[in-house]
Design an enzyme around this catalytic site. Structure first.
Site, PDB file in Angstrom:
ATOM      1  CG  MET A 280     -10.588   5.016 -11.718  1.00  0.00           C
ATOM      2  SD  MET A 280     -11.175   4.552 -10.081  1.00  0.00           S
ATOM      3  CE  MET A 280     -12.739   3.797 -10.463  1.00  0.00           C
ATOM      4  CG  HIS A 281      -5.202   0.975 -16.534  1.00  0.00           C
ATOM      5  ND1 HIS A 281      -5.639   0.675 -17.806  1.00  0.00           N
ATOM      6  CD2 HIS A 281      -4.279   0.043 -16.223  1.00  0.00           C
ATOM      7  CE1 HIS A 281      -5.009  -0.389 -18.242  1.00  0.00           C
ATOM      8  NE2 HIS A 281      -4.178  -0.797 -17.311  1.00  0.00           N
TER       9      HIS A 281
ATOM     10  CD  GLN B 170     -10.696   6.279 -20.937  1.00  0.00           C
ATOM     11  OE1 GLN B 170      -9.654   5.701 -20.638  1.00  0.00           O
ATOM     12  NE2 GLN B 170     -11.070   7.421 -20.406  1.00  0.00           N
TER      13      GLN B 170
ATOM     14  CD  GLU C  31      -7.256  13.424 -17.474  1.00  0.00           C
ATOM     15  OE1 GLU C  31      -8.302  14.037 -17.776  1.00  0.00           O
ATOM     16  OE2 GLU C  31      -6.649  13.609 -16.417  1.00  0.00           O
TER      17      GLU C  31
ATOM     18  CE1 TYR D 227      -2.356   8.474 -21.075  1.00  0.00           C
ATOM     19  CE2 TYR D 227      -4.488   9.251 -20.322  1.00  0.00           C
ATOM     20  CZ  TYR D 227      -3.303   8.577 -20.076  1.00  0.00           C
ATOM     21  OH  TYR D 227      -3.063   8.011 -18.856  1.00  0.00           O
TER      22      TYR D 227
ATOM     23  NE  ARG E  55     -12.040  12.531 -18.229  1.00  0.00           N
ATOM     24  CZ  ARG E  55     -11.256  11.691 -17.595  1.00  0.00           C
ATOM     25  NH1 ARG E  55     -11.152  10.435 -17.996  1.00  0.00           N
ATOM     26  NH2 ARG E  55     -10.575  12.090 -16.540  1.00  0.00           N
TER      27      ARG E  55
ATOM     28  CG  HIS F  44      -1.292  11.687 -16.796  1.00  0.00           C
ATOM     29  ND1 HIS F  44      -2.233  11.782 -15.804  1.00  0.00           N
ATOM     30  CD2 HIS F  44      -1.671  10.632 -17.561  1.00  0.00           C
ATOM     31  CE1 HIS F  44      -3.144  10.836 -15.957  1.00  0.00           C
ATOM     32  NE2 HIS F  44      -2.824  10.135 -17.018  1.00  0.00           N
TER      33      HIS F  44
ATOM     34  NE  ARG G 284      -9.592  10.103  -6.773  1.00  0.00           N
ATOM     35  CZ  ARG G 284      -9.026  11.127  -6.133  1.00  0.00           C
ATOM     36  NH1 ARG G 284      -7.891  10.946  -5.491  1.00  0.00           N
ATOM     37  NH2 ARG G 284      -9.596  12.317  -6.140  1.00  0.00           N
TER      38      ARG G 284
ATOM     39  CD  GLN H 179      -1.901   6.624   1.852  1.00  0.00           C
ATOM     40  OE1 GLN H 179      -2.472   7.532   2.428  1.00  0.00           O
ATOM     41  NE2 GLN H 179      -1.371   5.619   2.507  1.00  0.00           N
TER      42      GLN H 179
ATOM     43  CE  LYS I  40      12.832  14.009  -5.338  1.00  0.00           C
ATOM     44  NZ  LYS I  40      12.255  14.225  -6.646  1.00  0.00           N
TER      45      LYS I  40
ATOM     46  CD1 TRP J  36       3.735  14.467  -7.923  1.00  0.00           C
ATOM     47  CD2 TRP J  36       3.671  16.695  -8.135  1.00  0.00           C
ATOM     48  NE1 TRP J  36       2.560  14.795  -8.548  1.00  0.00           N
ATOM     49  CE2 TRP J  36       2.491  16.153  -8.692  1.00  0.00           C
ATOM     50  CE3 TRP J  36       3.852  18.075  -8.156  1.00  0.00           C
ATOM     51  CZ2 TRP J  36       1.495  16.938  -9.256  1.00  0.00           C
ATOM     52  CZ3 TRP J  36       2.861  18.865  -8.721  1.00  0.00           C
ATOM     53  CH2 TRP J  36       1.702  18.300  -9.257  1.00  0.00           C
TER      54      TRP J  36
ATOM     55  N   GLY K 176      -0.282  -1.162  13.551  1.00  0.00           N
ATOM     56  CA  GLY K 176       0.968  -0.759  14.184  1.00  0.00           C
ATOM     57  C   GLY K 176       1.375  -1.674  15.314  1.00  0.00           C
TER      58      GLY K 176
ATOM     59  CG  ASP L 174       0.391   2.851   4.616  1.00  0.00           C
ATOM     60  OD1 ASP L 174      -0.125   1.730   4.845  1.00  0.00           O
ATOM     61  OD2 ASP L 174       0.824   3.175   3.504  1.00  0.00           O
TER      62      ASP L 174
HETATM   63  P1  FAD Z   1      -3.690   3.572  15.710  1.00  0.00           P
HETATM   64  O1  FAD Z   1      -4.327   4.482  14.734  1.00  0.00           O
HETATM   65  O2  FAD Z   1      -2.415   3.969  16.271  1.00  0.00           O
HETATM   66  O3  FAD Z   1      -4.736   3.341  16.878  1.00  0.00           O
HETATM   67  C1  FAD Z   1      -4.444   2.610  18.027  1.00  0.00           C
HETATM   68  C2  FAD Z   1      -5.539   2.839  19.037  1.00  0.00           C
HETATM   69  O4  FAD Z   1      -5.363   1.952  20.124  1.00  0.00           O
HETATM   70  C3  FAD Z   1      -5.517   4.240  19.637  1.00  0.00           C
HETATM   71  O5  FAD Z   1      -6.786   4.866  19.434  1.00  0.00           O
HETATM   72  C4  FAD Z   1      -5.259   4.009  21.122  1.00  0.00           C
HETATM   73  O6  FAD Z   1      -5.983   4.921  21.951  1.00  0.00           O
HETATM   74  C5  FAD Z   1      -5.758   2.592  21.310  1.00  0.00           C
HETATM   75  N1  FAD Z   1      -5.145   1.889  22.431  1.00  0.00           N
HETATM   76  C6  FAD Z   1      -3.831   1.601  22.605  1.00  0.00           C
HETATM   77  N2  FAD Z   1      -3.670   0.890  23.745  1.00  0.00           N
HETATM   78  C7  FAD Z   1      -4.897   0.731  24.279  1.00  0.00           C
HETATM   79  C8  FAD Z   1      -5.365   0.081  25.447  1.00  0.00           C
HETATM   80  N3  FAD Z   1      -4.571  -0.564  26.285  1.00  0.00           N
HETATM   81  N4  FAD Z   1      -6.696   0.141  25.726  1.00  0.00           N
HETATM   82  C9  FAD Z   1      -7.554   0.789  24.888  1.00  0.00           C
HETATM   83  N5  FAD Z   1      -7.141   1.396  23.772  1.00  0.00           N
HETATM   84  C10 FAD Z   1      -5.827   1.363  23.464  1.00  0.00           C
HETATM   85  N6  FAD Z   1      -1.572   6.930   7.110  1.00  0.00           N
HETATM   86  C11 FAD Z   1      -1.887   6.880   5.840  1.00  0.00           C
HETATM   87  O7  FAD Z   1      -2.084   5.791   5.317  1.00  0.00           O
HETATM   88  N7  FAD Z   1      -2.024   8.003   5.092  1.00  0.00           N
HETATM   89  C12 FAD Z   1      -1.841   9.223   5.621  1.00  0.00           C
HETATM   90  O8  FAD Z   1      -1.961  10.223   4.921  1.00  0.00           O
HETATM   91  C13 FAD Z   1      -1.503   9.318   6.967  1.00  0.00           C
HETATM   92  N8  FAD Z   1      -1.300  10.509   7.550  1.00  0.00           N
HETATM   93  C14 FAD Z   1      -0.969  10.573   8.854  1.00  0.00           C
HETATM   94  C15 FAD Z   1      -0.762  11.804   9.424  1.00  0.00           C
HETATM   95  C16 FAD Z   1      -0.448  11.898  10.773  1.00  0.00           C
HETATM   96  C17 FAD Z   1      -0.204  13.243  11.359  1.00  0.00           C
HETATM   97  C18 FAD Z   1      -0.377  10.721  11.559  1.00  0.00           C
HETATM   98  C19 FAD Z   1      -0.050  10.813  13.019  1.00  0.00           C
HETATM   99  C20 FAD Z   1      -0.565   9.499  10.989  1.00  0.00           C
HETATM  100  C21 FAD Z   1      -0.858   9.400   9.631  1.00  0.00           C
HETATM  101  N9  FAD Z   1      -1.040   8.178   9.010  1.00  0.00           N
HETATM  102  C22 FAD Z   1      -1.377   8.125   7.705  1.00  0.00           C
HETATM  103  C23 FAD Z   1      -0.761   6.925   9.700  1.00  0.00           C
HETATM  104  C24 FAD Z   1      -2.028   6.168  10.107  1.00  0.00           C
HETATM  105  O9  FAD Z   1      -2.888   7.009  10.828  1.00  0.00           O
HETATM  106  C25 FAD Z   1      -1.620   4.960  10.927  1.00  0.00           C
HETATM  107  O10 FAD Z   1      -0.838   4.113  10.137  1.00  0.00           O
HETATM  108  C26 FAD Z   1      -2.837   4.187  11.413  1.00  0.00           C
HETATM  109  O11 FAD Z   1      -3.624   4.995  12.249  1.00  0.00           O
HETATM  110  C27 FAD Z   1      -2.404   2.964  12.218  1.00  0.00           C
HETATM  111  O12 FAD Z   1      -3.559   2.300  12.598  1.00  0.00           O
HETATM  112  P2  FAD Z   1      -3.589   1.287  13.808  1.00  0.00           P
HETATM  113  O13 FAD Z   1      -4.917   0.659  13.732  1.00  0.00           O
HETATM  114  O14 FAD Z   1      -2.411   0.411  13.789  1.00  0.00           O
HETATM  115  O15 FAD Z   1      -3.479   2.127  15.146  1.00  0.00           O
HETATM  116  P1  NAP Z   2       8.467   7.093   8.442  1.00  0.00           P
HETATM  117  O1  NAP Z   2       7.869   7.313   7.120  1.00  0.00           O
HETATM  118  O2  NAP Z   2       9.033   5.772   8.742  1.00  0.00           O
HETATM  119  O3  NAP Z   2       9.561   8.218   8.646  1.00  0.00           O
HETATM  120  C1  NAP Z   2      10.365   8.274   9.730  1.00  0.00           C
HETATM  121  C2  NAP Z   2      11.481   9.294   9.484  1.00  0.00           C
HETATM  122  O4  NAP Z   2      12.308   9.336  10.605  1.00  0.00           O
HETATM  123  C3  NAP Z   2      12.329   8.965   8.304  1.00  0.00           C
HETATM  124  O5  NAP Z   2      12.520  10.182   7.581  1.00  0.00           O
HETATM  125  C4  NAP Z   2      13.644   8.490   8.910  1.00  0.00           C
HETATM  126  O6  NAP Z   2      14.604   9.027   8.009  1.00  0.00           O
HETATM  127  C5  NAP Z   2      13.650   9.104  10.278  1.00  0.00           C
HETATM  128  N1  NAP Z   2      14.177   8.230  11.337  1.00  0.00           N
HETATM  129  C6  NAP Z   2      13.894   6.936  11.565  1.00  0.00           C
HETATM  130  N2  NAP Z   2      14.561   6.494  12.660  1.00  0.00           N
HETATM  131  C7  NAP Z   2      15.275   7.516  13.127  1.00  0.00           C
HETATM  132  C8  NAP Z   2      16.174   7.689  14.225  1.00  0.00           C
HETATM  133  N3  NAP Z   2      16.441   6.690  15.068  1.00  0.00           N
HETATM  134  N4  NAP Z   2      16.747   8.891  14.386  1.00  0.00           N
HETATM  135  C9  NAP Z   2      16.483   9.912  13.545  1.00  0.00           C
HETATM  136  N5  NAP Z   2      15.662   9.804  12.499  1.00  0.00           N
HETATM  137  C10 NAP Z   2      15.056   8.624  12.287  1.00  0.00           C
HETATM  138  O7  NAP Z   2       7.411   7.366   9.564  1.00  0.00           O
HETATM  139  P2  NAP Z   2       6.442   8.569   9.849  1.00  0.00           P
HETATM  140  O8  NAP Z   2       6.789   9.787   9.136  1.00  0.00           O
HETATM  141  O9  NAP Z   2       6.378   8.588  11.326  1.00  0.00           O
HETATM  142  O10 NAP Z   2       5.073   8.063   9.289  1.00  0.00           O
HETATM  143  C11 NAP Z   2       4.445   6.919   9.833  1.00  0.00           C
HETATM  144  C12 NAP Z   2       3.633   6.257   8.792  1.00  0.00           C
HETATM  145  O11 NAP Z   2       2.479   7.039   8.520  1.00  0.00           O
HETATM  146  C13 NAP Z   2       4.419   6.133   7.533  1.00  0.00           C
HETATM  147  O12 NAP Z   2       4.658   4.773   7.216  1.00  0.00           O
HETATM  148  C14 NAP Z   2       3.608   6.779   6.488  1.00  0.00           C
HETATM  149  O13 NAP Z   2       3.393   5.928   5.385  1.00  0.00           O
HETATM  150  C15 NAP Z   2       2.285   7.102   7.147  1.00  0.00           C
HETATM  151  N6  NAP Z   2       1.948   8.435   6.692  1.00  0.00           N
HETATM  152  C16 NAP Z   2       1.633   8.583   5.399  1.00  0.00           C
HETATM  153  C17 NAP Z   2       1.365   9.821   4.916  1.00  0.00           C
HETATM  154  C18 NAP Z   2       0.987  10.003   3.483  1.00  0.00           C
HETATM  155  O14 NAP Z   2       0.777  11.120   3.049  1.00  0.00           O
HETATM  156  N7  NAP Z   2       0.863   8.964   2.687  1.00  0.00           N
HETATM  157  C19 NAP Z   2       1.452  10.927   5.737  1.00  0.00           C
HETATM  158  C20 NAP Z   2       1.788  10.748   7.062  1.00  0.00           C
HETATM  159  C21 NAP Z   2       2.057   9.480   7.521  1.00  0.00           C
HETATM  160  P3  NAP Z   2      16.179   8.749   8.130  1.00  0.00           P
HETATM  161  O15 NAP Z   2      16.298   7.347   8.626  1.00  0.00           O
HETATM  162  O16 NAP Z   2      16.702   8.972   6.754  1.00  0.00           O
HETATM  163  O17 NAP Z   2      16.643   9.791   9.049  1.00  0.00           O
HETATM  164 FE1  SF4 Z   3      -7.999   5.946  -3.896  1.00  0.00          FE
HETATM  165 FE2  SF4 Z   3      -7.700   6.746  -1.371  1.00  0.00          FE
HETATM  166 FE3  SF4 Z   3      -9.982   7.278  -2.690  1.00  0.00          FE
HETATM  167 FE4  SF4 Z   3      -9.458   4.808  -1.985  1.00  0.00          FE
HETATM  168  S1  SF4 Z   3      -9.776   6.530  -0.587  1.00  0.00           S
HETATM  169  S2  SF4 Z   3     -10.173   5.467  -3.964  1.00  0.00           S
HETATM  170  S3  SF4 Z   3      -7.225   4.724  -2.202  1.00  0.00           S
HETATM  171  S4  SF4 Z   3      -7.968   8.034  -3.199  1.00  0.00           S
END
Ligand code: FAD
Ligand code: NAP
Ligand code: SF4
Length: 678
Positions: free
Chosen positions: A30-31, A105, A169, A171, A219, A257, A316, A344, A573, A584, A655, A663
C-alpha cells in the site's frame, strides 16, 4: 488462551529453505505517503515494525520506483542509488528486530503517473491519467529492465528479505503485456511472446544478480478487467515463464486502475476473486497468494483450506489491525478490528495526496504520533452516545486505564452504524460494532444501554469529565408541504421500515441519499454477499473464457422496481462529493438500475400531486408517492448548556460537535485523539 488450531492453515509457517514466513499472510503493498516523508523513513519503520510484531508472514512496502522516470508522481520515492538503500536500513532493521520479513515493492508506473515525464511501451495515454507517455526506444527498454535488477540488488544491500515486482494493476509491466497499451513492432511488441519478454527478462536477470536466497514475489495480473487485456491462456503462459525465470512467490493482482469494475470496495463480496488464484495454482508449482477482500481470519482460513492458495494477501486489514495475525493465533478473533472496505482513510487519502490512515484505526500510519499511553492518574469519565465517536473515545480512555461509563439511549451500541449496516453492501459495519463490544469487555467499560441520559444523572454522577457524543438529528426542511403524509426521512425508511411507494423522490444526494436510493432500488439478491450475482451485475466472466475477464460479457444490473429520482440543489455532478475511489461505483450502480439524477434543482412545495421543483427556469412536477428527506443533519447537543452551567468539564465529539461533513472517519479520529490526551 491459545487457539491457534482454529486457523491451522493461516498460522502454518511457510518454509522457503533459506528463510521461513511465520504465517501464511502477506501484508499487501500500500502506498501510504510515509514513503515520501521529509523526515526520512523512521515513521515507515515503525509502521512496519508494528505489523511485524503482530505476526504478519511477509510485509511488502508501498511501491518504490526502480527508475527516475517510473514514479507515481513527480516526487515519488525511488530505489535507484546507494543513498536510497542506506535510508531504508532503518526499516529493515526495525522489522527484523520484531522477527518479521519484508520485501520492497518495485513499481514502475509507466503511463499511470501524474508526472509529466512518464514512459510507456507506446505513446498511448491512460484514460484516467492526464499525460501522454514517452514511448520507450529499444535501448530505453533495456535500461528500464536493468533498473529493476539494480533496484533489487540495492534492496538486498538495504537488508530487505526480498522484492515484489509489480506486474499488475495496469502499471508499466501490464502495459507491455497488453495490446491496449503496447503497439510496438520490435521484439517487445506484437506477439504475446514478445510482449511478455519485458517482465520475464526482469525476473530472470534479477534472479541471476540477487542469487538464490532472496525472495522475488511477482504480482501477476490474474484478470485485467479492461478491454484488450490478457486472455487466460496468456496469463498462464506468463505465470509459467515467470516461475521458470526464478520467482519465489506468485502474488495476485485484480484489474487495472482504469477498469470500471469495483475490485476492493465494500460492495465487492469477500474473497470474490480467489477462484482465479486457485486456477493459476493448478498451473504452477511455486506458492500462490490470493488477494482482494480477504478481511477476516475465517475467510482467509477458508481460502487456504479449500486449496485455492498457499498464502493470503491482506493489505487494508493490516492497516485496520496491526495485530490481526497474533489475535487470530491467541484466540482473540472478536478483538480484531476488521477492515470494512470503505477506502475512506486509506485509498481516498492516497489518491488525494494525503497520508493514508484507517477509518477504524486512526493510529495507522501515525504510529509515532498518536500514542495510547497508560495513565498514571485514572479519571472517572462519562461518555454519552455509543456511536463511532463515543465508542472510540470510550475504548481508548479505558485502554489507557481510565474508569469509563458509556451511556446510550439505544439498547445496543453502534449509533448510526446500526442504520448504515442495513444498506446492501455495508454489512461490514457490523464488524466494527462487534469489535468495540469485545474491547469493552476486555478493558472493562461500564455499559449503560437503553438509558436516555439527562443532565441531572451526569451532574450527580461525580464525573471528572463528560464526553457528549450524542450525534445528530436529521435536518427538517423549511418547505411548503414538508409535513405532508407522503414525506419521510431516511430514518423512517432505513431504521423504521415505513412503507415506501413505487415512485420516489429523494431530496439530498449526499452519502445518505445515495444509500437510500441503493436500498430502495435493490433487487432480491444482495450482490455484496453473492459472488456470482456480483459478477453477473458487473459483467465479469467467472469461467475465465473471455479475454480480460470481460470481453463479450454484458453488465446486467437488475432494474429498480421503483421509479427513483435523486435530487440536489448544487449544479455539480450528482455524487461528486462521494468517496474519491468509491463514488463512481455508487453512481454507476444507480444509473445502471435506472435511477434518475437531477442537479441544479430548487424545491417549491410538496402536495397530493407530488414534489414541485424548478430545474433552471423550468417548473416541473415529480408525481411521486413519497418524498424522502436526506438533506443532512444538525448537531444534538442539548446537554451541553446545563452541564456547563453546573461547571462540569464537557467535551463534544463527532456529530454532537459538528454535523457538517460529518462521517465516521472524523468521529472515530476525534474521539480517539481526545481520549489519548485525557
Ligand atoms: P451517532 O452515530 O449519531 O451516535 C450518537 C448516539 O448517541 C446514538 O446511538 C444515540 O442513541 C445516542 N444518544 C443521543 N442522545 C443521547 C442521550 N441523551 N442519552 C443517551 N444516548 C444518547 N459514515 C461513514 O464514514 N461512511 C459511511 O459509509 C457511512 N454510511 C452511512 C450510512 C447511513 C445510512 C447513515 C445513516 C450514516 C452513515 N455514515 C457513514 C455516517 C456515520 O454513521 C456517522 O457519521 C457517525 O455515526 C457519527 O458518529 P457519532 O459518534 O457522532 O454519533
Ligand atoms: P451530506 O453529505 O451533507 O448531504 C446532504 C445533502 O442534502 C446534500 O446533497 C445537499 O445537497 C442536501 N441539502 C443540504 N441542506 C439542504 C436543505 N436545506 N434543503 C435541501 N437539500 C439540502 O449528508 P448526508 O448524505 O446526510 O450524509 C451524512 C454524512 O454521512 C456525510 O458527511 C457522509 O460523509 C457520511 N456518509 C458517507 C457515506 C460514504 O459512502 N462515504 C455514505 C453515507 C453517509 P444540495 O445542498 O446541493 O441540495
Ligand atoms: Fe481502508 Fe476503511 Fe479498511 Fe480502514 S477500514 S483500511 S479506511 S478500507
Amino acid at each position: 488462551m491459545s487457539n491457534s488450531n482454529q486457523y491451522p492453515k493461516l498460522l502454518e509457517p511457510l518454509d522457503l529453505g533459506y528463510t521461513k514466513l511465520r504465517s501464511r499472510t502477506i501484508m499487501g503493498s500500500m502506498h501510504t505517503g510515509l514513503e515520501e516523508d521529509s523526515e526520512g523513513l523512521g515513521k515507515m519503520a515503525e509502521f512496519f515494525a508494528a505489523r511485524a510484531k503482530g505476526g504478519v508472514g511477509l510485509l511488502v512496502t508501498g511501491g518504490f520506483s526502480p527508475s527516475a522516470r517510473g514514479g507515481l508522481g513527480p516526487h515519488s520515492s525511488t530505489m535507484i542509488s546507494s543513498e536510497d538503500a542506506e535510508r531504508h536500513k532503518i526499516v529493515t532493521q526495525r522489522v527484523h528486530e520484531e522477527g518479521g520479513l519484508i520485501a520492497l515493492q518495485l513499481l514502475n508506473a509507466g503511463r499511470q503517473s501524474y508526472s509529466e515525464d512518464l514512459i510507456a511501451p507506446s505513446a498511448i495515454k491512460s484514460p484516467i491519467y492526464p499525460f501522454t507517455p514517452h514511448p520507450l526506444s529499444a535501448e530505453e527498454v533495456e535500461e528500464e529492465i536493468e533498473s529493476f535488477v539494480n533496484a533489487a540488488v540495492l534492496a538486498k544491500s538495504a537488508g530487505y528479505d526480498g522484492v515484489e515486482v509489480m506486474g499488475s494493476e495496469g502499471y508499466l509491466i501490464n502495459q507491455f503485456l497488453s495490446e491496449r497499451s503496447n503497439q510496438r513492432d520490435d521484439k517487445w511488441g506484437g506477439s504475446y511472446e514478445n510482449r511478455m519478454r519485458f517482465p520475464v527478462e526482469i525476473v530472470s536477470r534479477m534472479r541471476e544478480r540477487v542469487g538464490e536466497e532472496f525472495i522475488i514475489v511477482y504480482r501477476l495480473s490474474l484478470i485485467d478487467l479492461v478491454p484488450g487485456g490478457s486472455t487466460w491462456d496468456e496469463v498462464v503462459t506468463l505465470a509459467k515463464a515467470i516461475e521458470a525465470a526464478g520467482a519465489t512467490i506468485m502474488n495476485s493482482g485484480i484489474g487495472w486502475h482504469e477498469a470500471r469494475i469495483p475490485t476492493i470496495a465494500t460492495m465487492v463480496p469477500r474473497a470474490a476473486f480467489t477462484h482465479i488464484a486457485a486456477a493459476i495454482r493448478k498451473e504452477i508449482s511455486i506458492p500462490v497468494c490470493a488477494s482482494n477482500r480477504i478481511n477476516t481470519p475465517e475467510v482467509a482460513e477458508q481460502v487456504l483450506a479449500d486449496g485455492e492458495a498457499d498464502l493470503v494477501s491482506m493489505a487494508r486489514p493490516m492497516l485496520a489491525d496491526p495485530e490481526f495475525v497474533n489475535k487470530a493465533r491467541n484466540g482473540q478473533r472478536a478483538n480484531i478490528n476488521v477492515c470494512i472496505g470503505c477506502n475512506q482513510a486509506c485509498l481516498d487519502h492516497t489518491f488525494s495526496g494525503k497520508r493514508a490512515s484507517c477509518l477504524v484505526n486512526p493510529q495507522a500510519c501515525h504510529e509515532t504520533e498518536l500514542l495510547y499511553t497508560p495513565t498514571a492518574q485514572p479519571k472517572k469519565v462519562a461518555v454519552v452516545g455509543a456511536g463511532p465517536g463515543g465508542l472510540a473515545y470510550a475504548r481508548v480512555a479505558a485502554k489507557r486505564g481510565h474508569n469509563v461509563t458509556l451511556f446510550d439511549a439505544n439498547t445496543k451500541i453502534g449509533g448510526q452504524f446500526n442504520i448504515a449496516k442495513q444498506i446492501p453492501g455495508k454489512e461490514e459495519f457490523q464488524e466494527t460494532i462487534n469489535y468495540f463490544q469485545a474491547e469493552f469487555e476486555k478493558y472493562g467499560v461500564d455499559l449503560r444501554l437503553g438509558e436516555t441520559v439527562d443532565a441531572a444523572v451526569l451532574i450527580e454522577g461525580g464525573y471528572d469529565q463528560v464526553i457528549l457524543a450524542t450525534g445528530i438529528v436529521p435536518r427538517k426542511l423549511e418547505l411548503e408541504g414538508a409535513d405532508h403524509s407522503k414525506v419521510l426521512n431516511y430514518l423512517d425508511v432505513i431504521r423504521d421500515k415505513k412503507p415506501v411507494g413505487k415512485r420516489v423522490a429523494i431530496i439530498g444526494a449526499g452519502g445518505i441519499g445515495f444509500d437510500v436510493a441503493e436500498l430502495l432500488s435493490h433487487g432480491k439478491i444482495n450482490t455484496a454477499l453473492d459472488k456470482m450475482a456480483f459478477f453477473k451485475e458487473w459483467g465479469i466472466d467467472a469461467t475465465l473464457n473471455s479475454r480480460s475477464g470481460i470481453e463479450g460479457v454484458k453488465e446486467s444490473f437488475e432494474p429498480s422496481s421503483r421509479e427513483i429520482t435523486l435530487l440536489q440543489r448544487k449544479t455539480t455532478k450528482v455524487g461528486a462529493g462521494l468517496g474519491k475511489t468509491t463514488g463512481w461505483t455508487h453512481r454507476a450502480t444507480l444509473i445502471n438500475k435506472g435511477v434518475t439524477m437531477l442537479n441544479g434543482v430548487s424545491y417549491q412545495k410538496i402536495d397530493d400531486a407530488g414534489l414541485h421543483i424548478t430545474v433552471g427556469d423550468e417548473p416541473r412536477l415529480l408525481e411521486v408517492d413519497n418524498v424522502i428527506i436526506c438533506a443532512g443533519q444538525e448537531s444534538l447537543k442539548a446537554l451541553q448548556a446545563p452541564l456547563e452551567k453546573a461547571n462540569i468539564q464537557v467535551s463534544l465529539i463527532g456529530g454532537a460537535d459538528l454535523a457538517v461533513e460529518l462521517d465516521a472517519k472524523r468521529a472515530i479520529d476525534q474521539g480517539s485523539r481526545l481520549a489519548a490526551e485525557l
